[in-house]
Design an enzyme around this catalytic site. Structure first.
Site, PDB file in Angstrom:
ATOM      1  N   CYS A  54       0.814  -1.153   0.036  1.00 27.52           N
ATOM      2  CA  CYS A  54      -0.073  -0.023   0.013  1.00 27.52           C
ATOM      3  C   CYS A  54       0.899   1.255   0.089  1.00 27.52           C
ATOM      4  O   CYS A  54       2.049   1.224   0.058  1.00 27.52           O
ATOM      5  CB  CYS A  54      -0.953  -0.009   1.283  1.00 27.52           C
TER       6      CYS A  54
ATOM      7  N   ASP B 183     -16.320  -8.188   0.455  1.00 25.61           N
ATOM      8  CA  ASP B 183     -15.422  -9.225   0.035  1.00 25.61           C
ATOM      9  C   ASP B 183     -14.316  -9.749   1.257  1.00 25.61           C
ATOM     10  O   ASP B 183     -14.223 -10.915   1.198  1.00 25.61           O
ATOM     11  CB  ASP B 183     -14.568  -9.082  -1.444  1.00 25.61           C
TER      12      ASP B 183
END
Length: 243
Positions: free
Chosen positions: A37, A159
């Protein structure tokens, strides 16, 4: 120290590329999804991919690693199509997230604040909402009950759940206590917060998570990746899968 994570929901719908598997089983024969990230440059993006990342995170929230939609799209337009591109948002409105999704070729979104998964889902472009990976962050905080319902649980709208100690905090949470609270949950979760090449193998062995997410642990300074630490991180994950 109190961590109460209430689970027991049915398995969630999952939209996963062919290159990855849908879960991490006890026999350790499937790969852990790895997200790097805080991507801010093409150089760092390519270093992450070369190291073996499955996904890159682009932060559109207040952060030293924040990028504009133009910067993110410029980087993404030069990346291999099979690499996932996850937009990270914190306390953004559904309209704000939809605006970024329309401007940037993201393959998924991460809701890191108080976003409502239902509202965000409804606001996404209709032709892309079901194909996009939708991740919701759950902060593991000392002395506070953590329940997925209060973070907007809804079957098919989230999800995977990202377990984190804070936004770019560089600190771990109590892994052992949290793992016990997870029990035999069938939810897909991603471990984040304070991961490094030195400790990620312990996190893998304790959690056997679907995925891991790293920022500060592979940087030379905020917003700048260290190629050697990127390689060391991915290698440590792969070694831990074999134990």
């Amino acid at each position: 120290m109190v961590f109460a994570i209430r689970l027991g929901f049915s398995s969630l719908a999952w939209h996963r590329p062919v290159r990855s598997q849908s879960a991490f089983p006890k026999n350790n024969c499937m790969r852990t999804w790895i997200k790097i990230c805080g991507t801010t440059s093409l150089e760092d993006a390519l270093s992450s991919i070369e190291a073996g990342a499955d996904a890159l995170g682009f932060i559109f929230a207040p952060s030293k690693r924040r990028v504009s939609t133009d910067e993110a799209q410029r980087i993404i337009s030069q990346l291999p199509r099979e690499v996932e591109r996850i937009g990270v948002f914190m306390n953004s409105s559904a309209a704000e997230i939809a605006s970024v999704v329309k401007a940037v070729e993201l393959t998924g979104i991460q809701m890191h604040g108080e976003e409502s998964p239902a509202a965000v889902y409804a606001g996404l472009p209709s032709g892309r909402r079901d194909a996009m990976r939708k991740i919701k962050t759950v902060l593991i905080e000392l002395g506070q009950e953590v329940g997925f319902e209060r973070h907007g649980y809804a079957s098919g709208l989230v999800d995977a759940w990202l377990l984190d100690s804070g936004a770019g905090s560089g600190k771990t949470f109590d892994w052992q206590t949290t793992r016990k609270q997870l029990g035999e949950s069938k939810e897909k979760y991603i471990v984040a917060g304070g991961l490094t090449p030195e400790n990620v193998s312990d996190a893998i062995r304790i959690f056997r998570p679907w995925g891991v997410d790293v920022v500060t642990g592979v940087e030379r300074e905020p917003g700048r990746k260290d190629p050697e630490r990127l390689k060391a991180f991915v290698a440590a994950v792969r070694r831990a899968e074999e134990t």
